[in-house]
Design a protein around this motif. Structure first.
Motif, mmCIF file in Angstrom:
data_model
loop_
_atom_site.group_PDB
_atom_site.id
_atom_site.type_symbol
_atom_site.label_atom_id
_atom_site.label_comp_id
_atom_site.label_asym_id
_atom_site.label_seq_id
_atom_site.Cartn_x
_atom_site.Cartn_y
_atom_site.Cartn_z
ATOM 1 N N ILE A 221 0.843 -1.189 0.000
ATOM 2 C CA ILE A 221 0.000 0.000 0.000
ATOM 3 C C ILE A 221 0.881 1.242 0.000
ATOM 4 C CG2 ILE A 221 -1.940 -1.085 1.196
ATOM 5 C CD1 ILE A 221 -0.953 0.267 3.762
ATOM 6 N N PRO A 222 0.373 2.353 -0.586
ATOM 7 C CA PRO A 222 1.134 3.601 -0.531
ATOM 8 C C PRO A 222 0.941 4.292 0.819
ATOM 9 C CG PRO A 222 -0.887 3.946 -1.751
ATOM 10 C CD PRO A 222 -0.851 2.478 -1.406
ATOM 11 N N ILE A 223 1.984 4.911 1.288
ATOM 12 C CA ILE A 223 1.874 5.719 2.503
ATOM 13 C C ILE A 223 2.575 7.050 2.247
ATOM 14 C CG2 ILE A 223 1.704 3.778 4.091
ATOM 15 C CD1 ILE A 223 4.634 4.130 4.740
ATOM 16 N N GLY A 224 2.072 8.094 2.875
ATOM 17 C CA GLY A 224 2.650 9.414 2.661
ATOM 18 C C GLY A 224 2.534 10.277 3.899
ATOM 19 N N GLY A 225 3.048 11.489 3.791
ATOM 20 C CA GLY A 225 2.957 12.436 4.890
ATOM 21 C C GLY A 225 3.639 11.935 6.143
ATOM 22 N N ALA A 226 2.987 12.223 7.274
ATOM 23 C CA ALA A 226 3.560 11.848 8.565
ATOM 24 C C ALA A 226 3.603 10.344 8.748
ATOM 25 C CB ALA A 226 2.752 12.497 9.687
ATOM 26 N N ALA A 227 2.755 9.598 8.010
ATOM 27 C CA ALA A 227 2.741 8.145 8.167
ATOM 28 C C ALA A 227 4.067 7.529 7.749
ATOM 29 C CB ALA A 227 1.599 7.540 7.343
ATOM 30 N N VAL A 228 4.753 8.124 6.764
ATOM 31 C CA VAL A 228 6.056 7.597 6.339
ATOM 32 C C VAL A 228 7.024 7.628 7.511
ATOM 33 C CG1 VAL A 228 8.019 7.952 4.804
ATOM 34 C CG2 VAL A 228 5.702 8.281 3.949
ATOM 35 N N THR A 229 7.087 8.795 8.160
ATOM 36 C CA THR A 229 7.981 8.930 9.304
ATOM 37 C C THR A 229 7.580 7.999 10.434
ATOM 38 O OG1 THR A 229 8.386 11.248 8.742
ATOM 39 C CG2 THR A 229 8.910 10.566 10.975
ATOM 40 N N SER A 230 6.277 7.923 10.710
ATOM 41 C CA SER A 230 5.801 7.075 11.806
ATOM 42 C C SER A 230 6.168 5.620 11.563
ATOM 43 C CB SER A 230 4.284 7.222 11.954
ATOM 44 O OG SER A 230 3.941 8.549 12.263
ATOM 45 N N PHE A 231 5.888 5.113 10.355
ATOM 46 C CA PHE A 231 6.223 3.713 10.044
ATOM 47 C C PHE A 231 7.726 3.494 10.074
ATOM 48 C CE2 PHE A 231 1.957 2.624 8.754
ATOM 49 C CZ PHE A 231 1.910 1.254 8.897
ATOM 50 N N ALA A 232 8.483 4.445 9.547
ATOM 51 C CA ALA A 232 9.936 4.279 9.538
ATOM 52 C C ALA A 232 10.481 4.203 10.957
ATOM 53 C CB ALA A 232 10.592 5.430 8.783
ATOM 54 N N LEU A 233 9.976 5.080 11.844
ATOM 55 C CA LEU A 233 10.428 5.056 13.235
ATOM 56 C C LEU A 233 10.078 3.724 13.900
ATOM 57 C CD1 LEU A 233 9.491 8.665 14.404
ATOM 58 C CD2 LEU A 233 11.781 7.757 14.023
ATOM 59 N N LEU A 234 8.862 3.251 13.668
ATOM 60 C CA LEU A 234 8.431 1.990 14.275
ATOM 61 C C LEU A 234 9.241 0.818 13.754
ATOM 62 C CD1 LEU A 234 4.582 2.591 14.205
ATOM 63 C CD2 LEU A 234 5.977 2.350 16.251
ATOM 64 N N LEU A 235 9.355 0.729 12.419
ATOM 65 C CA LEU A 235 10.102 -0.385 11.830
ATOM 66 C C LEU A 235 11.576 -0.333 12.226
ATOM 67 C CD1 LEU A 235 8.490 -0.314 8.284
ATOM 68 C CD2 LEU A 235 8.206 -2.120 10.002
ATOM 69 N N ILE B 44 -3.316 -3.981 8.895
ATOM 70 C CA ILE B 44 -2.673 -4.765 9.955
ATOM 71 C C ILE B 44 -1.317 -5.249 9.461
ATOM 72 C CG2 ILE B 44 -2.873 -6.763 11.481
ATOM 73 C CD1 ILE B 44 -5.926 -6.598 11.007
ATOM 74 N N LEU B 45 -0.291 -4.981 10.241
ATOM 75 C CA LEU B 45 1.055 -5.486 9.964
ATOM 76 C C LEU B 45 1.467 -6.367 11.135
ATOM 77 C CD1 LEU B 45 4.084 -3.627 8.508
ATOM 78 C CD2 LEU B 45 4.362 -4.885 10.643
ATOM 79 N N THR B 46 1.877 -7.603 10.804
ATOM 80 C CA THR B 46 2.324 -8.543 11.840
ATOM 81 C C THR B 46 3.802 -8.841 11.647
ATOM 82 O OG1 THR B 46 0.120 -9.532 11.884
ATOM 83 C CG2 THR B 46 1.899 -10.768 12.933
ATOM 84 N N TRP B 47 4.565 -8.614 12.677
ATOM 85 C CA TRP B 47 6.034 -8.816 12.680
ATOM 86 C C TRP B 47 6.309 -10.040 13.549
ATOM 87 C CZ3 TRP B 47 10.445 -5.591 11.293
ATOM 88 C CH2 TRP B 47 11.634 -5.920 11.926
#
Length: 486
Positions: A380-394, A426-429
């Motif tokens: 899925i595409p992600i943009g804006g603040a979500a990019v930073t949020s996902f990058a920080l989490l991952l 939902i993302l499962t790690w």
């Protein structure tokens, strides 16, 4: 004795016309001279005219106001160079307050006008002309006193400017008496606290103070009575709607002309946004500190993992260089691009690409082995603040996995499953192949706190960790509408 007059060329002060025909008039003459001396000594401009309006006497204060010496016995009604009404329209001398008093035979006090000097300076003044009558009731002349209004007008203008500044100020500015009763209230106070001036004036200032802080007002009034000033006192006040607001408060005593304290002025500034900015700054500082420490740890992990498969120093250097380069690329995905025309703009990317970039430094497998990170499910595409949020989490997931989990040895693998469920993603790690797990709680470390705050506030979801013996499992649920992809 001949009459005495002023020569406008030599600057002599004119005197009241007097005549002496016999010795019995000498005492009267002496009295007239004394009167002249008194009038000359007065600080206010004073002059006299005869019944027709011709000037017969003026003192030095009048000359100072007019900027010119009128000719005794010839100049009429007023000694000024030119006259104007208060609105600036010309005022003929024969219509000035003194002329009216003579024409009407009565006092004409308190009229305002403007005298212009030969140099162009204009002096606003108030006139107090009074007709003079002899013993038979016949008009014999008039006396006029002029009061310079320049200072008063300057003060009035300054007060008006000050009032305009106070009223237009973004800060709440109010005044109260020594009993704490509000007696002035500006627009900033109305905007900050929600009360209009009509609602606030006459009410106790304690209506703005939460019950548990009423003792503050007692302390403030005590200090004001002692003439003390209170600068930038940070506290909390209550608005009309009941909500609380953080403010910075400055309080100064108000004194009367005798110097006695009669009240206090207050300036209240809303510091809510400043508080938020400070909190954000503190979070960023903590984050930076945490990231720097993690970068050192990560670099050490990259070197250690690379050394296990490298057979020569050159291979080790190459592997470390490639993995650190991958980390830099992952970081670039989280930084908004800039444009001189549009300023900061959002950067969008695909989730699988972001995951792959973040995990690339740990994928040190040979060509015949499966990748260290396996991504499955819809992209899925992600943009804006979500990019930073996902990058920080991952990045946090990967860093912890490199420190303690599946990525801390050469055999571990991470399965990443993506799933769409109506308005949720939902993302499962799932980690496997790593060292045995002996940690059972999320803990209260910065990474955990940041993760929960990011997911809840920015992604509108939740995060759950399951510490299984075979490896950590993380379930990340986020709202689809928070992903910002187009």
């Amino acid at each position: 004795m001949s009459s005495q007059s002023v020569d406008a060329r030599n600057g002599d002060v004119g005197h009241i016309n007097t005549r002496q025909s016999n010795k019995e008039q000498a005492p009267s003459m002496a009295m007239d001279v004394n009167v002249q001396h008194v009038l000359e000594a007065l600080p206010e401009p004073i002059y006299l005219t005869d019944a027709s309006g011709r000037i017969t006497f003026y003192n030095s204060a009048a000359v100072k106001m007019w900027g010119v010496r009128p000719e005794i016995g010839k100049s009429e009604f007023c000694g000024s160079w030119k006259l104007y009404w208060p609105d600036g329209t010309p005022l003929p001398h024969d219509e000035c307050p003194m002329a009216l008093a003579l024409k009407e035979g009565r006092s004409n006090r308190g009229m305002e006008a403007i005298a212009e000097r030969p140099d162009g300076t204009r002096i606003p003044f108030m006139a107090f002309p009074t007709p003079l009558f002899d013993a038979d009731g016949t008009l014999s002349g008039a006396v006029n006193m002029l009061v310079d209004l320049t200072e008063r007008i300057d003060l009035d203008e300054a007060a008006q400017r000050f009032a305009a500044i106070v009223q237009s100020s973004d800060d709440a500015i109010l005044a109260k008496d020594l009993n704490g009763i509000i007696n002035s209230w500006n627009g900033g106070a109305e905007r900050l606290f929600g009360y209009t001036a009509t609602e606030a004036i006459g009410k106790p200032v304690t209506m703005l103070i939460p019950l548990d802080r009423h003792n503050e007002e007692t302390d403030i009034l005590g200090r004001i009575r002692r003439g003390e000033r209170i600068d930038h006192y940070e506290t909390i006040r209550r608005r009309k709607d009941g909500s609380l607001v953080e403010i910075s408060l400055s309080v100064s005593p108000i004194r009367n002309r005798e110097g006695r304290v009669i009240g206090a002025s207050k300036i209240a500034r809303d510091i809510t946004e400043r508080r938020r900015a400070e909190e954000q700054q503190h979070l960023l500082i903590r984050e930076m500190d945490h990231r720097v420490k993690n970068l050192f740890t990560l670099a050490s992990s990259v070197v250690a993992l690379s050394a296990r498969s490298a057979s020569t120093p050159a291979e080790l250097a190459g592997a470390v260089r490639e993995r650190l380069s991958a980390l830099a690329q992952a970081h670039a995905l989280t930084v908004p691009s800039t444009s001189e025309a549009t300023g900061r703009t959002e950067r969008a990317t695909m989730l699988h690409r972001l995951i792959g970039t973040i995990l690339a430094p740990y994928d040190n497998c040979a060509d015949d082995r499966q990748p260290r990170a396996i991504i499955a499910g819809p992209d899925i595409p992600i943009g804006g603040a979500a990019v930073t949020s996902f990058a920080l989490l991952l990045h946090e997931f990967a860093t912890n996995a490199a420190k303690y989990g599946a990525l801390s040895n050469s055999e571990g693998v991470v399965d990443i499953s993506c799933q769409e469920d109506a308005d949720r993603f939902i993302l499962t790690w799932t980690e496997r192949g790593g060292p045995p797990v002996d940690r059972r709680t999320d803990g209260d470390g910065f990474g955990t706190v940041l993760g929960k705050a990011t997911v809840r506030s920015q992604l509108g979801g939740e995060i759950v960790r399951d510490w299984k013996p075979e490896g950590l499992s993380i379930r990340l649920v986020v709202a689809r509408d928070r992903l910002g992809g187009q």
